[in-house]
Design an enzyme around this catalytic site. Sequence first.
Site, PDB file in Angstrom:
ATOM      1  N   SER A 110      86.379  -7.165  47.719  1.00 42.34           N
ATOM      2  CA  SER A 110      86.998  -8.310  48.398  1.00 42.34           C
ATOM      3  C   SER A 110      88.453  -7.973  48.722  1.00 42.34           C
ATOM      4  O   SER A 110      89.046  -7.098  48.062  1.00 42.34           O
ATOM      5  CB  SER A 110      86.965  -9.517  47.456  1.00 42.34           C
ATOM      6  OG  SER A 110      87.761 -10.563  47.945  1.00 42.34           O
TER       7      SER A 110
ATOM      8  N   TYR B 264      88.152 -12.661  38.718  1.00 40.12           N
ATOM      9  CA  TYR B 264      87.622 -12.339  40.049  1.00 40.12           C
ATOM     10  C   TYR B 264      88.446 -11.199  40.656  1.00 40.12           C
ATOM     11  O   TYR B 264      87.893 -10.177  41.051  1.00 40.12           O
ATOM     12  CB  TYR B 264      87.611 -13.571  40.958  1.00 40.12           C
ATOM     13  CG  TYR B 264      86.865 -13.297  42.242  1.00 40.12           C
ATOM     14  CD1 TYR B 264      85.473 -13.234  42.246  1.00 40.12           C
ATOM     15  CD2 TYR B 264      87.544 -13.040  43.433  1.00 40.12           C
ATOM     16  CE1 TYR B 264      84.777 -12.938  43.412  1.00 40.12           C
ATOM     17  CE2 TYR B 264      86.855 -12.743  44.601  1.00 40.12           C
ATOM     18  CZ  TYR B 264      85.470 -12.699  44.584  1.00 40.12           C
ATOM     19  OH  TYR B 264      84.778 -12.386  45.729  1.00 40.12           O
TER      20      TYR B 264
END
Length: 274
Positions: free
Chosen positions: A146, A159
């Site tokens: 990401s 995350y």
Amino acid sequence: MPPTNSEFSRPLAVVTGASAGLGKVFARQLAERGFDLLLVARDKDRLLALGDELSLQYAISAEAWPADLSRDEGMRTLAEKLAKDPRVMVLVNNAGFGTKGKLATRPVSEQATMLELHVMAPFLLTRAVLPGMIERREGRIITVSSVASFTASAGGVNYCATKAYQRVMMESLALELAGTGVKVQALCPGFTHTEFHERMQIDKTKGIPSWAWLEAERVVRDSLDAAFGDGPVVVIPGKRYKLMVAVLKHLPGFIKRPMQNRYARARLEQKRSE
Ligand SMILES: NC(=O)c1ccc[n+]([C@@H]2O[C@H](COP(=O)([O-])OP(=O)(O)OC[C@H]3O[C@@H](n4cnc5c(N)ncnc54)[C@H](OP(=O)(O)O)[C@@H]3O)[C@@H](O)[C@H]2O)c1
């Protein structure tokens, strides 16, 4: 690396998190490119339905492999299967999820699940397919990281950290694999229309401008074009995100940190108000 037409010698693409979002689109586009599929996620019915649809539409064969890849048994059983299958030419480590809220208050089990799914599963699956791919001198491993891998964020501690692991794993592996015929990629998308935000109960219409959203089809096409072409190891779909990452990488800390803190505070306030 064009697949052959024979049903018995068609190469296999393995996609984790294939029941929804980016994984489902990876499955479709890999079927379009002529790969047989092994579709992995927890939701067996969705995998079976997708497998039926894609095998009819593209005359390939698709197997559903229901598994919870955050569980030891789920990831190890799949890793053992992949290590034995000489047809595995593509592995897409895609399964993942996000959480909202500060680390100090999130349930430990939820965060541990994220570490297992984002770190241990991609490591074990990658490790399982590598020796065969190196021996056959061909293969593609894509791990869906990401743009968050380039940032630090309040409300996204694990995350960001696990996405950074995924990106750096692929970047380091690329160095080890030079000259082997095996190519790896860290796909680093920004906000993309999938089920990801709904599952986190985030209202996508609030706080994130419409121009920031990418379509999953485009993200996957950029990834596969790079993987089967001459693309880089780190793939960042969209000019705006490429620019953002370049800025994040090169801005000095004393400018970057206050910007990140302001953004993180705004995101936390928005999440609190939802
Ligand atoms: N959407 C974004 O804005 C965005 C941006 C950057 C990166 N990403 C990354 O893209 C990847 C795919 O996410 P998405 O956006 O496509 O989200 P999504 O639509 O929610 O899909 C997530 C997929 O992961 C599977 N999954 C979740 N937990 C699993 C588990 N324990 N075991 C096996 N499969 C599991 C889900 O299937 P089941 O529920 O059936 O198991 C589903 O197929 C993730 O790694 C995410 O971090 C997304």
